[in-house]
Design a protein around this motif. Structure first.
Motif, PDB file in Angstrom:
ATOM      1  N   GLY A  19       0.816  -1.212   0.000  1.00 51.54           N
ATOM      2  CA  GLY A  19       0.000   0.000   0.000  1.00 51.54           C
ATOM      3  C   GLY A  19       0.846   1.256   0.000  1.00 51.54           C
ATOM      4  N   GLY A  20       1.890   1.267   0.801  1.00 54.38           N
ATOM      5  CA  GLY A  20       2.778   2.423   0.850  1.00 54.38           C
ATOM      6  C   GLY A  20       3.467   2.676  -0.477  1.00 54.38           C
ATOM      7  N   MET A  21       3.890   1.603  -1.133  1.00 51.24           N
ATOM      8  CA  MET A  21       4.546   1.749  -2.443  1.00 51.24           C
ATOM      9  C   MET A  21       3.598   2.371  -3.461  1.00 51.24           C
ATOM     10  SD  MET A  21       6.744  -1.806  -2.767  1.00 51.24           S
ATOM     11  CE  MET A  21       6.151  -2.018  -4.404  1.00 51.24           C
ATOM     12  N   TYR A  22       2.377   1.852  -3.520  1.00 50.46           N
ATOM     13  CA  TYR A  22       1.432   2.378  -4.506  1.00 50.46           C
ATOM     14  C   TYR A  22       1.007   3.806  -4.184  1.00 50.46           C
ATOM     15  CZ  TYR A  22       0.930  -1.812  -7.268  1.00 50.46           C
ATOM     16  OH  TYR A  22       1.181  -2.843  -8.122  1.00 50.46           O
ATOM     17  N   GLU A  23       0.860   4.111  -2.901  1.00 51.06           N
ATOM     18  CA  GLU A  23       0.436   5.459  -2.531  1.00 51.06           C
ATOM     19  C   GLU A  23       1.500   6.490  -2.898  1.00 51.06           C
ATOM     20  OE1 GLU A  23      -1.638   7.640   1.253  1.00 51.06           O
ATOM     21  OE2 GLU A  23      -0.044   6.207   1.682  1.00 51.06           O
ATOM     22  N   LYS A  61      -5.094   2.882  -1.062  1.00 51.81           N
ATOM     23  CA  LYS A  61      -3.836   3.518  -1.458  1.00 51.81           C
ATOM     24  C   LYS A  61      -3.519   3.254  -2.932  1.00 51.81           C
ATOM     25  CE  LYS A  61      -2.047   3.486   3.213  1.00 51.81           C
ATOM     26  NZ  LYS A  61      -1.109   2.912   4.169  1.00 51.81           N
ATOM     27  N   VAL A  62      -3.930   2.091  -3.431  1.00 56.04           N
ATOM     28  CA  VAL A  62      -3.757   1.803  -4.861  1.00 56.04           C
ATOM     29  C   VAL A  62      -4.582   2.797  -5.681  1.00 56.04           C
ATOM     30  CG1 VAL A  62      -4.279   0.125  -6.685  1.00 56.04           C
ATOM     31  CG2 VAL A  62      -3.155  -0.636  -4.592  1.00 56.04           C
ATOM     32  N   VAL A  63      -5.819   3.039  -5.242  1.00 53.09           N
ATOM     33  CA  VAL A  63      -6.684   3.998  -5.949  1.00 53.09           C
ATOM     34  C   VAL A  63      -6.085   5.397  -5.899  1.00 53.09           C
ATOM     35  CG1 VAL A  63      -8.953   5.114  -5.922  1.00 53.09           C
ATOM     36  CG2 VAL A  63      -8.788   2.648  -5.598  1.00 53.09           C
ATOM     37  N   ILE A  64      -5.600   5.797  -4.735  1.00 51.87           N
ATOM     38  CA  ILE A  64      -4.995   7.124  -4.588  1.00 51.87           C
ATOM     39  C   ILE A  64      -3.762   7.250  -5.480  1.00 51.87           C
ATOM     40  CG2 ILE A  64      -3.726   8.641  -2.993  1.00 51.87           C
ATOM     41  CD1 ILE A  64      -5.560   7.538  -0.750  1.00 51.87           C
ATOM     42  N   GLY A  65      -2.892   6.264  -5.433  1.00 46.83           N
ATOM     43  CA  GLY A  65      -1.635   6.331  -6.159  1.00 46.83           C
ATOM     44  C   GLY A  65      -1.789   6.280  -7.664  1.00 46.83           C
ATOM     45  N   LEU A  66      -2.672   5.417  -8.145  1.00 46.58           N
ATOM     46  CA  LEU A  66      -2.829   5.253  -9.590  1.00 46.58           C
ATOM     47  C   LEU A  66      -3.763   6.292 -10.198  1.00 46.58           C
ATOM     48  CD1 LEU A  66      -3.065   1.375  -9.899  1.00 46.58           C
ATOM     49  CD2 LEU A  66      -1.109   2.820 -10.422  1.00 46.58           C
ATOM     50  N   GLY A  67      -4.684   6.792  -9.419  1.00 48.57           N
ATOM     51  CA  GLY A  67      -5.647   7.750  -9.950  1.00 48.57           C
ATOM     52  C   GLY A  67      -6.443   7.135 -11.088  1.00 48.57           C
ATOM     53  N   GLY A  68      -6.681   7.909 -12.118  1.00 49.41           N
ATOM     54  CA  GLY A  68      -7.462   7.443 -13.262  1.00 49.41           C
ATOM     55  C   GLY A  68      -6.761   6.373 -14.082  1.00 49.41           C
ATOM     56  N   ALA A  69      -5.439   6.237 -13.929  1.00 53.78           N
ATOM     57  CA  ALA A  69      -4.685   5.246 -14.705  1.00 53.78           C
ATOM     58  C   ALA A  69      -5.049   3.818 -14.306  1.00 53.78           C
ATOM     59  CB  ALA A  69      -3.195   5.462 -14.524  1.00 53.78           C
ATOM     60  N   GLY A  70      -5.615   3.643 -13.144  1.00 49.16           N
ATOM     61  CA  GLY A  70      -5.992   2.303 -12.691  1.00 49.16           C
ATOM     62  C   GLY A  70      -7.436   1.959 -12.995  1.00 49.16           C
ATOM     63  N   GLY A  71      -7.998   2.598 -14.002  1.00 52.38           N
ATOM     64  CA  GLY A  71      -9.414   2.428 -14.316  1.00 52.38           C
ATOM     65  C   GLY A  71      -9.850   1.000 -14.568  1.00 52.38           C
ATOM     66  N   ASN A  72      -8.947   0.156 -15.060  1.00 51.04           N
ATOM     67  CA  ASN A  72      -9.355  -1.213 -15.361  1.00 51.04           C
ATOM     68  C   ASN A  72      -9.485  -2.091 -14.116  1.00 51.04           C
ATOM     69  OD1 ASN A  72      -6.594  -0.910 -15.136  1.00 51.04           O
ATOM     70  ND2 ASN A  72      -6.110  -2.538 -16.572  1.00 51.04           N
ATOM     71  N   VAL A  73      -9.066  -1.617 -12.948  1.00 51.27           N
ATOM     72  CA  VAL A  73      -9.260  -2.395 -11.724  1.00 51.27           C
ATOM     73  C   VAL A  73     -10.256  -1.739 -10.768  1.00 51.27           C
ATOM     74  CG1 VAL A  73      -7.016  -3.541 -11.805  1.00 51.27           C
ATOM     75  CG2 VAL A  73      -7.232  -1.352 -10.621  1.00 51.27           C
ATOM     76  N   LYS A  98     -13.662   4.170   3.455  1.00 52.00           N
ATOM     77  CA  LYS A  98     -12.576   5.054   3.006  1.00 52.00           C
ATOM     78  C   LYS A  98     -12.156   4.712   1.577  1.00 52.00           C
ATOM     79  CE  LYS A  98     -10.712   5.825   7.624  1.00 52.00           C
ATOM     80  NZ  LYS A  98      -9.617   5.516   8.558  1.00 52.00           N
ATOM     81  N   CYS A  99     -12.100   3.425   1.273  1.00 53.23           N
ATOM     82  CA  CYS A  99     -11.725   2.993  -0.072  1.00 53.23           C
ATOM     83  C   CYS A  99     -12.760   3.455  -1.102  1.00 53.23           C
ATOM     84  CB  CYS A  99     -11.586   1.467  -0.095  1.00 53.23           C
ATOM     85  SG  CYS A  99     -11.029   0.806  -1.667  1.00 53.23           S
ATOM     86  N   MET A 100     -14.042   3.284  -0.766  1.00 53.91           N
ATOM     87  CA  MET A 100     -15.099   3.719  -1.686  1.00 53.91           C
ATOM     88  C   MET A 100     -15.104   5.233  -1.860  1.00 53.91           C
ATOM     89  SD  MET A 100     -18.292   1.153  -0.961  1.00 53.91           S
ATOM     90  CE  MET A 100     -19.351   1.977  -2.131  1.00 53.91           C
ATOM     91  N   LYS A 101     -14.784   5.954  -0.800  1.00 54.79           N
ATOM     92  CA  LYS A 101     -14.720   7.418  -0.901  1.00 54.79           C
ATOM     93  C   LYS A 101     -13.658   7.834  -1.909  1.00 54.79           C
ATOM     94  CE  LYS A 101     -13.501  11.446   1.809  1.00 54.79           C
ATOM     95  NZ  LYS A 101     -12.098  11.547   2.159  1.00 54.79           N
ATOM     96  N   GLU A 102     -12.504   7.187  -1.873  1.00 54.41           N
ATOM     97  CA  GLU A 102     -11.453   7.496  -2.849  1.00 54.41           C
ATOM     98  C   GLU A 102     -11.899   7.142  -4.262  1.00 54.41           C
ATOM     99  OE1 GLU A 102      -8.841   9.299  -2.381  1.00 54.41           O
ATOM    100  OE2 GLU A 102      -9.239   9.407  -0.236  1.00 54.41           O
TER     101      GLU A 102
END
Length: 192
Positions: A19-23, A61-73, A98-102
């Motif tokens: 999580g820390g790496m992706y964030e 943290k994956v959602v935060i870190g990738l932003g829109g680029a992670g749309g396929n997941v 919290k995850c859904m909020k992101e």
């Protein structure tokens, strides 16, 4: 692969490191995020409450870190978070909210046709919950309903209710339905 109790701290630390790496690194981690998300969601099914909570925080943290680029997941993460919103463990519910909020912030288009069902899920999550969960669910619900009125991107498809754009009156109607519906008991609880 080791499921013994002595291995639990190691597993939690590994998930937290991911999580820390992706964030912090986001897209610089590379294309491994699809496999990572799949493995985390798979591990979610057999994990104990501490593990489920840490996985939800890592997915956030994956959602935060990738932003829109992670749309396929994003859809897979949303599905996992929706399941955890009614978990028996309060920390898992909190992590899911919290995850859904992101996800609402990064990918509001996921919620265009699911506004009513997501609001209902939030009200179910409030039932029997503690103060911290209520705060996190309220933030999720507020962010979701605010996104119906203030889209970040003008080209973004507006959220719909029964095929029509959401008006402010619709937002208040969704909120009042949750508070007027009988049997939930979250308003009558003795928790602060």
């Amino acid at each position: 692969k080791d499921d013994s109790p002595s291995y639990l701290p190691t597993r939690l630390a590994a998930v937290a490191c991911i999580g820390g790496m992706y964030e912090k690194l986001g897209r610089m981690v590379g294309r491994s995020y699809e496999e990572t998300v799949t493995l985390l969601i798979k591990a979610l099914k057999n994990a104990e409450s501490q593990g489920r909570c840490e996985i939800m925080m890592t997915l956030q943290k994956v959602v935060i870190g990738l932003g829109g680029a992670g749309g396929n997941v994003h859809k897979d993460i949303l599905k996992a978070a929706r399941t955890c919103m009614t978990d028996r463990s309060m920390i898992v519910r909190s992590g899911a909210a919290k995850c859904m909020k992101e996800l609402v912030i990064v990918a509001p288009q996921l919620f265009t046709s699911e506004l009513d069902s997501t609001a209902s899920l939030c009200f179910r999550a409030l039932d029997g919950s503690n103060y911290d969960v209520r705060c996190d669910v309220a933030k999720l619900l507020g962010t979701l309903l605010a996104a119906t009125q203030q889209p970040k991107n003008p080209q973004q498809q507006p959220m719909l209710i029964k095929g029509k754009p959401v008006k402010l009156e619709d937002v208040f109607s969704i909120l009042s339905t949750g508070f007027l519906r009988g049997g939930t008991g979250f308003l009558r609880s003795s928790n602060p």
